[in-house]
Every structure is written in C-alpha cells, then in structure tokens.
Design a protein around this motif. Structure first.
Motif, PDB file in Angstrom:
ATOM      1  N   PHE A  79      30.633  41.058  35.782  1.00  0.00           N
ATOM      2  CA  PHE A  79      31.354  40.954  37.044  1.00  0.00           C
ATOM      3  C   PHE A  79      31.123  39.566  37.620  1.00  0.00           C
ATOM      4  O   PHE A  79      29.990  39.112  37.729  1.00  0.00           O
ATOM      5  N   VAL A  80      32.211  38.899  37.994  1.00  0.00           N
ATOM      6  CA  VAL A  80      32.135  37.595  38.629  1.00  0.00           C
ATOM      7  C   VAL A  80      32.972  37.663  39.894  1.00  0.00           C
ATOM      8  O   VAL A  80      34.139  38.073  39.847  1.00  0.00           O
ATOM      9  N   GLY A  81      32.371  37.304  41.014  1.00  0.00           N
ATOM     10  CA  GLY A  81      33.103  37.347  42.271  1.00  0.00           C
ATOM     11  C   GLY A  81      32.619  36.307  43.249  1.00  0.00           C
ATOM     12  O   GLY A  81      31.702  35.541  42.969  1.00  0.00           O
ATOM     13  N   ARG A  82      33.273  36.309  44.427  1.00  0.00           N
ATOM     14  CA  ARG A  82      32.895  35.399  45.495  1.00  0.00           C
ATOM     15  C   ARG A  82      33.072  36.117  46.822  1.00  0.00           C
ATOM     16  O   ARG A  82      34.078  36.779  47.050  1.00  0.00           O
ATOM     17  N   THR A  83      32.089  35.967  47.691  1.00  0.00           N
ATOM     18  CA  THR A  83      32.162  36.565  49.013  1.00  0.00           C
ATOM     19  C   THR A  83      33.143  35.773  49.883  1.00  0.00           C
ATOM     20  O   THR A  83      33.541  34.650  49.529  1.00  0.00           O
TER      21      THR A  83
END
Length: 123
Positions: A79-83
């Motif tokens: 999982f790769v994400g950004r707030t």
C-alpha cells in the motif's frame, strides 16, 4: 492467474469506485479487518472503504503476490498513499478472499496489516 473478482476488487479500490466495490461482494458477504468490527452485507462493506480511506486522498494497492487455492485467494499487497497534509504512508498487507463457488463474487474478505502503525502514520 488472478481471479476476475479479485482484479475487479483492486481496480475498484484504486479508482474509489464504491458502486463497483458493492457489486463485487456477495449480498451477505463479510469484511473482517484486524482491530475493527466485522462489516456485513454489500451496503455496510461499500460504506467502509471511503471511511477508511478518507485520511488518504492519494492511495494505491499494488498486488505483489497472489496464491489461489480453489475458492480461497491470498493476496500480498504493498500500500502506498499520502495524507491530506502530504505525508507518505507505505505498508504491507495481506488480504484473504473467500470467493463464491463460481468465483464471481467475494463472500468473505479478511485484511491483515499493522493497524496501529497505520493509525500513527495517518494522525
């Protein structure tokens, strides 16, 4: 080979297509996530995803490994994400899917990852 229901699931999650998420699950499906209450039925499951991903307006589940054993499919994910405030969030997870006998819908999904660590990254 990845079963079509699993491909539809990840495509829908990554596209935030909650109507498609609803349809890939069986009417009486269950979603179990470590540390969270079990979600039951298409509507409850479909409502879960936008709530969980609200803190991560940018996100992508990258399937890294798929193991198929009849109607049970285990998927390793990166999982790769950004707030919303620009912090990167990356973690590994394992999803275990139980498919319907014909493989067209998900009857049960168990998601496994370090929920406490992810909570710290997204606060």
């Amino acid at each position: 080979m990845t079963p079509p229901a699993i491909e539809r699931y990840f495509a829908a999650v990554n596209a935030e297509d909650w109507a498609a998420i609803r349809e890939v699950f069986a009417p009486d499906a269950e979603l179990r996530t470590v540390g969270a209450p079990t979600r039951r039925g298409r509507d409850e499951i479909a409502a879960h995803f936008p709530q969980v991903l609200a803190a991560l307006p940018v996100h992508h589940d990258e399937v890294t490994r798929v193991v198929v054993a009849d109607t049970v499919v285990t998927v390793e994910i990166r999982f790769v994400g950004r707030t919303a405030d620009g912090r990167d969030v990356t973690f590994d997870a394992v999803d275990v899917f139980d498919l319907s006998g014909d493989g067209t819908t998900i009857e049960k999904l168990s998601t496994w990852y370090d929920t406490a660590a992810v909570a710290r990254m997204t606060r």
